[in-house]
Write a protein that holds these residues in place. Sequence first.
Motif, mmCIF file in Angstrom:
data_model
loop_
_atom_site.group_PDB
_atom_site.id
_atom_site.type_symbol
_atom_site.label_atom_id
_atom_site.label_comp_id
_atom_site.label_asym_id
_atom_site.label_seq_id
_atom_site.Cartn_x
_atom_site.Cartn_y
_atom_site.Cartn_z
ATOM 1 N N LEU A 58 34.851 41.693 30.437
ATOM 2 C CA LEU A 58 35.806 40.684 29.974
ATOM 3 C C LEU A 58 35.519 40.268 28.535
ATOM 4 O O LEU A 58 36.441 40.076 27.728
ATOM 5 C CB LEU A 58 35.759 39.463 30.896
ATOM 6 C CG LEU A 58 36.374 39.637 32.282
ATOM 7 C CD1 LEU A 58 36.096 38.417 33.148
ATOM 8 C CD2 LEU A 58 37.877 39.881 32.186
ATOM 9 N N THR A 59 34.239 40.141 28.194
ATOM 10 C CA THR A 59 33.863 39.739 26.836
ATOM 11 C C THR A 59 34.139 40.855 25.843
ATOM 12 O O THR A 59 34.500 40.601 24.688
ATOM 13 C CB THR A 59 32.372 39.356 26.793
ATOM 14 O OG1 THR A 59 32.099 38.366 27.801
ATOM 15 C CG2 THR A 59 31.999 38.766 25.437
ATOM 16 N N ASP A 67 37.193 40.985 23.641
ATOM 17 C CA ASP A 67 37.289 40.142 22.454
ATOM 18 C C ASP A 67 36.708 40.815 21.212
ATOM 19 O O ASP A 67 36.778 40.247 20.120
ATOM 20 C CB ASP A 67 36.550 38.816 22.693
ATOM 21 C CG ASP A 67 37.175 37.999 23.810
ATOM 22 O OD1 ASP A 67 38.407 38.062 23.969
ATOM 23 O OD2 ASP A 67 36.440 37.302 24.535
ATOM 24 N N LEU A 88 38.859 43.184 38.765
ATOM 25 C CA LEU A 88 39.285 42.127 37.847
ATOM 26 C C LEU A 88 40.806 41.963 37.873
ATOM 27 O O LEU A 88 41.315 40.841 37.784
ATOM 28 C CB LEU A 88 38.805 42.449 36.426
ATOM 29 C CG LEU A 88 37.302 42.293 36.186
ATOM 30 C CD1 LEU A 88 36.898 42.892 34.846
ATOM 31 C CD2 LEU A 88 36.886 40.814 36.257
ATOM 32 N N LEU A 133 42.077 38.339 36.821
ATOM 33 C CA LEU A 133 41.295 38.022 35.629
ATOM 34 C C LEU A 133 41.563 39.033 34.521
ATOM 35 O O LEU A 133 41.097 38.878 33.400
ATOM 36 C CB LEU A 133 39.798 37.981 35.966
ATOM 37 C CG LEU A 133 39.399 36.843 36.907
ATOM 38 C CD1 LEU A 133 37.957 37.003 37.359
ATOM 39 C CD2 LEU A 133 39.583 35.488 36.221
ATOM 40 N N LEU A 134 42.318 40.080 34.859
ATOM 41 C CA LEU A 134 42.809 41.049 33.887
ATOM 42 C C LEU A 134 44.268 41.353 34.211
ATOM 43 O O LEU A 134 44.652 41.371 35.381
ATOM 44 C CB LEU A 134 42.007 42.346 33.943
ATOM 45 C CG LEU A 134 40.770 42.512 33.049
ATOM 46 C CD1 LEU A 134 40.247 43.931 33.164
ATOM 47 C CD2 LEU A 134 41.052 42.159 31.607
ATOM 48 N N ARG A 155 44.576 43.176 29.167
ATOM 49 C CA ARG A 155 44.429 41.933 28.407
ATOM 50 C C ARG A 155 44.007 40.825 29.362
ATOM 51 O O ARG A 155 44.231 40.903 30.571
ATOM 52 C CB ARG A 155 45.731 41.556 27.697
ATOM 53 C CG ARG A 155 46.862 41.169 28.627
ATOM 54 C CD ARG A 155 48.052 40.609 27.850
ATOM 55 N NE ARG A 155 49.183 40.337 28.713
ATOM 56 C CZ ARG A 155 49.307 39.209 29.441
ATOM 57 N NH1 ARG A 155 48.371 38.278 29.398
ATOM 58 N NH2 ARG A 155 50.374 39.037 30.212
ATOM 59 N N LYS A 156 43.378 39.801 28.790
ATOM 60 C CA LYS A 156 42.933 38.671 29.605
ATOM 61 C C LYS A 156 44.039 37.629 29.695
ATOM 62 O O LYS A 156 44.621 37.263 28.671
ATOM 63 C CB LYS A 156 41.664 38.040 29.002
ATOM 64 C CG LYS A 156 40.441 38.905 29.122
ATOM 65 C CD LYS A 156 39.163 38.145 28.784
ATOM 66 C CE LYS A 156 39.070 37.813 27.325
ATOM 67 N NZ LYS A 156 37.763 37.214 26.973
ATOM 68 N N ASN A 185 40.534 31.607 33.617
ATOM 69 C CA ASN A 185 39.121 31.915 33.477
ATOM 70 C C ASN A 185 38.421 31.734 34.805
ATOM 71 O O ASN A 185 38.888 30.983 35.663
ATOM 72 C CB ASN A 185 38.450 31.010 32.441
ATOM 73 C CG ASN A 185 38.876 31.348 31.029
ATOM 74 O OD1 ASN A 185 38.940 32.513 30.661
ATOM 75 N ND2 ASN A 185 39.176 30.319 30.253
#
Length: 256
Positions: free
Chosen positions: A109-110, A113, A142, A147-148, A157-158, A162
């Motif tokens: 997830l990070t 970014d 996810l 969460l995705l 994409r997120k 959260n």
Amino acid sequence: MARIQENQNASSHKIALDLVLKARQRKNPRYSIRAMARDIGVHPSTLSAIFGGKRNLPQSQISRVGKKIKDIPGASALLESSFRDGVCAIPIDSLLYEIVAEWEYAAILTLLDCANYESSSRWIAERLQLEESRVKHCLQNLVSAELLVVEESGKFRKPAKNIETTEDIASKALRASHFEALRQAHGKLESIDLETHDFSSVTFTMSFDKIPKVKKEIRAFRKRLQKILESESNTEIYQLNLQLFPLTKILKKDTK
């Protein structure tokens, strides 16, 4: 009530043993349920039934099996805590548990970014040094957990959503994630160059009643450091672990 408790125990046992299976399959993709049954001393049909959610591990075997999976501390702790005075702890959603407990999910997830992010399971696997099959499994989970989001182009994409975990509340998934973080730190200490990391510690005196203040300062520091480091040009993923624990037996003041 007995049937509910039995089902909840089966869920906890399945999650714990599934963590073990997946961790060992990361090292050896050919590692099977039959091989795991052999290694932990459980009949293959029993282990298959546990993974199928049809039964739980006999209470008499929990301690013995727990010792055989000590290489996966989070799973061992979850298994051994599944019975408390004969009653199962609060049931856990298996998908959420895995996402919170295993480091790859937060890393993936990070990674979205990063300035150089590529929406490819192969690219993610190369960056995180994982098997591509493992990355695909995590991506699917996810997406299932919302969460995705998969766009029409196929890119990930997120969403605004959260995932958050409780602090200072007994959480098996959170405990397992701390074990994972320590295991990761141990491995990195031996495998990466000195200039790429910082490991430090300090030993000091303090009183028990200052714990709330210290926790507040640590949380503020984490948020402040994250804000300082935020940049649209970042290309790497780092993890900061902070541990505060007593080396002496706590002498609590008499509250009478």
